[in-house]
Design a protein around this motif. Structure first.
Motif, mmCIF file in Angstrom:
data_model
loop_
_atom_site.group_PDB
_atom_site.id
_atom_site.type_symbol
_atom_site.label_atom_id
_atom_site.label_comp_id
_atom_site.label_asym_id
_atom_site.label_seq_id
_atom_site.Cartn_x
_atom_site.Cartn_y
_atom_site.Cartn_z
ATOM 1 N N LEU A 147 0.839 -1.237 -0.098
ATOM 2 C CA LEU A 147 -0.001 -0.095 0.086
ATOM 3 C C LEU A 147 0.805 1.353 -0.004
ATOM 4 C CD1 LEU A 147 -2.953 -0.977 2.452
ATOM 5 C CD2 LEU A 147 -2.876 -0.776 -0.017
ATOM 6 N N LYS A 148 2.094 1.277 0.681
ATOM 7 C CA LYS A 148 2.771 2.490 0.623
ATOM 8 C C LYS A 148 4.402 1.781 1.067
ATOM 9 C CE LYS A 148 1.880 2.799 5.655
ATOM 10 N NZ LYS A 148 1.669 3.739 6.733
ATOM 11 N N LEU A 201 2.971 -0.452 -5.927
ATOM 12 C CA LEU A 201 2.279 0.463 -4.967
ATOM 13 C C LEU A 201 0.635 0.491 -5.332
ATOM 14 C CD1 LEU A 201 5.234 2.888 -4.791
ATOM 15 C CD2 LEU A 201 4.430 1.401 -2.891
ATOM 16 N N ASN A 202 -0.179 -0.141 -4.379
ATOM 17 C CA ASN A 202 -1.602 -0.199 -4.705
ATOM 18 C C ASN A 202 -2.153 1.069 -4.157
ATOM 19 O OD1 ASN A 202 -2.121 -2.757 -5.808
ATOM 20 N ND2 ASN A 202 -1.541 -3.781 -3.920
ATOM 21 N N ARG A 203 -2.057 2.210 -5.055
ATOM 22 C CA ARG A 203 -2.877 3.554 -4.668
ATOM 23 C C ARG A 203 -2.806 4.282 -5.871
ATOM 24 N NH1 ARG A 203 1.938 6.144 -3.592
ATOM 25 N NH2 ARG A 203 3.428 4.813 -2.211
ATOM 26 N N LYS A 251 -4.786 2.703 -8.394
ATOM 27 C CA LYS A 251 -5.913 2.164 -7.505
ATOM 28 C C LYS A 251 -5.369 1.217 -6.528
ATOM 29 C CE LYS A 251 -8.664 -0.594 -10.768
ATOM 30 N NZ LYS A 251 -10.029 -0.445 -11.154
ATOM 31 N N ASN A 252 -6.179 0.737 -5.657
ATOM 32 C CA ASN A 252 -5.656 -0.212 -4.548
ATOM 33 C C ASN A 252 -6.509 -1.590 -5.324
ATOM 34 O OD1 ASN A 252 -5.336 -2.440 -2.963
ATOM 35 N ND2 ASN A 252 -6.102 -1.117 -1.204
#
Length: 142
Positions: free
Chosen positions: A11-12, A39-41, A65-66
């Motif tokens: 995620l980060k 990076l899932n964002r 996006k996630n």
């Protein structure tokens, strides 16, 4: 030389991801490797630049996006072509011989198509998981 692609959805950029990447840096391997962090964002963030500076050998890809773990893995798989793929959670720390042991197993028996790992708790002694079995009917168990 053969290529090992290592794909890590996250995620980060966090301390646990940093420790994972440091353990990959220390791990010995005879194969060339490409490390991708998905990076899932939605967008690039300030800490991404710090991560890219500390780990220039890693390719960081912002997913937009996630996508979750499996979506992040699939994005990573579409982003690199390799002989062998290692999919990791961002909180994994490898032993120094983990990559070489993995590669040796696949080199020794070309019929192996998937492998699991022993997973220890953070104390390094308590065994949490020790692989699984894929049966002929494609059902799996631990």
């Amino acid at each position: 030389m053969s290529l090992l692609a290592i794909i890590i959805p996250a995620l980060k950029y966090s301390e646990q991801l940093r420790q994972c990447l440091l353990s990959l840096r220390r791990a010995s391997c005879t194969w060339e490797r490409e490390i991708l962090v998905i990076l899932n964002r939605a967008a690039h963030q300030e800490e991404d630049s710090l991560a890219e500076e500390e780990f220039p050998e890693v390719r960081f890809i912002v997913a937009g996006k996630n996508l979750g773990f499996s979506g992040g893995v699939n994005l990573g798989l579409r982003s690199v072509t390799a002989e062998l793929y290692l999919l990791l959670n961002d909180d994994v720390e490898l032993f120094s011989d983990s990559l070489s042991s993995l590669v040796q197993a696949f080199e020794k028996d070309p019929e192996i198509v998937v492998g699991g790992a022993k997973i220890y708790d953070p104390d390094g002694k308590t065994l949490q998981h020790c692989g699984g079995i894929l049966r002929k009917n494609k059902l799996s168990s631990h």
